[in-house]
Write a protein that holds these residues in place. Structure first.
Motif, PDB file in Angstrom:
ATOM      1  N   GLY A 150       0.800  -1.219   0.000  1.00 26.41           N
ATOM      2  CA  GLY A 150       0.000   0.000   0.000  1.00 26.41           C
ATOM      3  C   GLY A 150       0.835   1.272   0.000  1.00 26.41           C
ATOM      4  O   GLY A 150       0.385   2.313   0.466  1.00 26.41           O
ATOM      5  N   LEU A 151       2.044   1.185  -0.532  1.00 27.66           N
ATOM      6  CA  LEU A 151       2.972   2.325  -0.517  1.00 27.66           C
ATOM      7  C   LEU A 151       3.280   2.881  -1.900  1.00 27.66           C
ATOM      8  O   LEU A 151       4.124   3.758  -2.033  1.00 27.66           O
ATOM      9  N   VAL A 152       2.597   2.377  -2.915  1.00 30.59           N
ATOM     10  CA  VAL A 152       2.941   2.744  -4.291  1.00 30.59           C
ATOM     11  C   VAL A 152       2.806   4.250  -4.550  1.00 30.59           C
ATOM     12  O   VAL A 152       3.538   4.805  -5.367  1.00 30.59           O
ATOM     13  N   GLU A 153       1.931   4.928  -3.840  1.00 33.56           N
ATOM     14  CA  GLU A 153       1.744   6.371  -4.032  1.00 33.56           C
ATOM     15  C   GLU A 153       2.809   7.199  -3.310  1.00 33.56           C
ATOM     16  O   GLU A 153       2.875   8.415  -3.496  1.00 33.56           O
ATOM     17  N   LYS A 154       3.631   6.541  -2.501  1.00 36.15           N
ATOM     18  CA  LYS A 154       4.614   7.264  -1.695  1.00 36.15           C
ATOM     19  C   LYS A 154       6.045   7.164  -2.215  1.00 36.15           C
ATOM     20  O   LYS A 154       6.924   7.854  -1.727  1.00 36.15           O
ATOM     21  N   VAL A 155       6.257   6.280  -3.198  1.00 35.48           N
ATOM     22  CA  VAL A 155       7.619   6.059  -3.704  1.00 35.48           C
ATOM     23  C   VAL A 155       7.601   6.027  -5.231  1.00 35.48           C
ATOM     24  O   VAL A 155       6.839   5.282  -5.836  1.00 35.48           O
ATOM     25  N   ARG A 156       8.445   6.849  -5.828  1.00 34.29           N
ATOM     26  CA  ARG A 156       8.647   6.841  -7.291  1.00 34.29           C
ATOM     27  C   ARG A 156       9.847   5.950  -7.574  1.00 34.29           C
ATOM     28  O   ARG A 156      10.897   6.088  -6.935  1.00 34.29           O
TER      29      ARG A 156
END
Length: 154
Positions: free
Chosen positions: A30-36
């Motif tokens: 659930g961290l895909v929006e926090k790491v590029r």
């Protein structure tokens, strides 16, 4: 948003594998929006090409997408635009260090793998052993997420 760039030689085997695996693990956490996440190579021989067939096939077998991943060469701007520049081997480290300013922190991928005796991630383009590389990449990406949680508060 925190940014991670993986770097290998041609950007068709190891670094795109790490890019795809980390994206997959971030999605699961659930961290895909926090790491590029991105990847690049020190050379430009494969620029514009998709990952190597061995990488694509192995990841497809595990349900991990490589959609949108294309080889490209690292540039100086990448060293300013990414928080974590993570190289796959010592040659990559030396090449990126030459490109970087002194204050740019460059990480070795194996440093994120707990209890490993590996000093580098072997290049399956030359070894043919994509499974070995995948095992290291999977463990290292888990270590990267742990590090990002600790350092970046994710």
């Amino acid at each position: 948003m925190v940014s991670v760039l993986f770097v290998c030689l041609g950007n068709i085997c190891r670094s795109p594998m790490a890019e795809a695996v980390l994206r997959h693990q971030l999605r699961e956490e659930g961290l895909v929006e926090k790491v590029r996440v991105d990847s690049a190579g020190t050379g430009n021989w494969h620029a514009g090409e998709p990952p190597h067939r061995g990488t694509r096939d192995l990841l497809a077998d595990r349900g991990i997408s490589v959609d949108g991943i294309r080889a490209r060469q690292i540039g100086k701007q990448d060293l300013e635009n990414f928080d974590y520049v993570i190289v796959m081997d010592n040659n990559n480290y030396g090449d990126v260090k030459k490109l970087a300013r002194n204050e740019t922190e460059i990480h070795r991928f194996v440093d994120f793998i707990p209890d490993t005796e590996y000093k580098e991630v072997p290049d399956p383009y030359f070894t043919g052993d994509f499974e070995e590389t995948y095992r290291l990449v999977e463990a290292g990406c888990q270590g990267i997420i742990k590090t990002l949680r600790e350092r970046e508060g994710l």
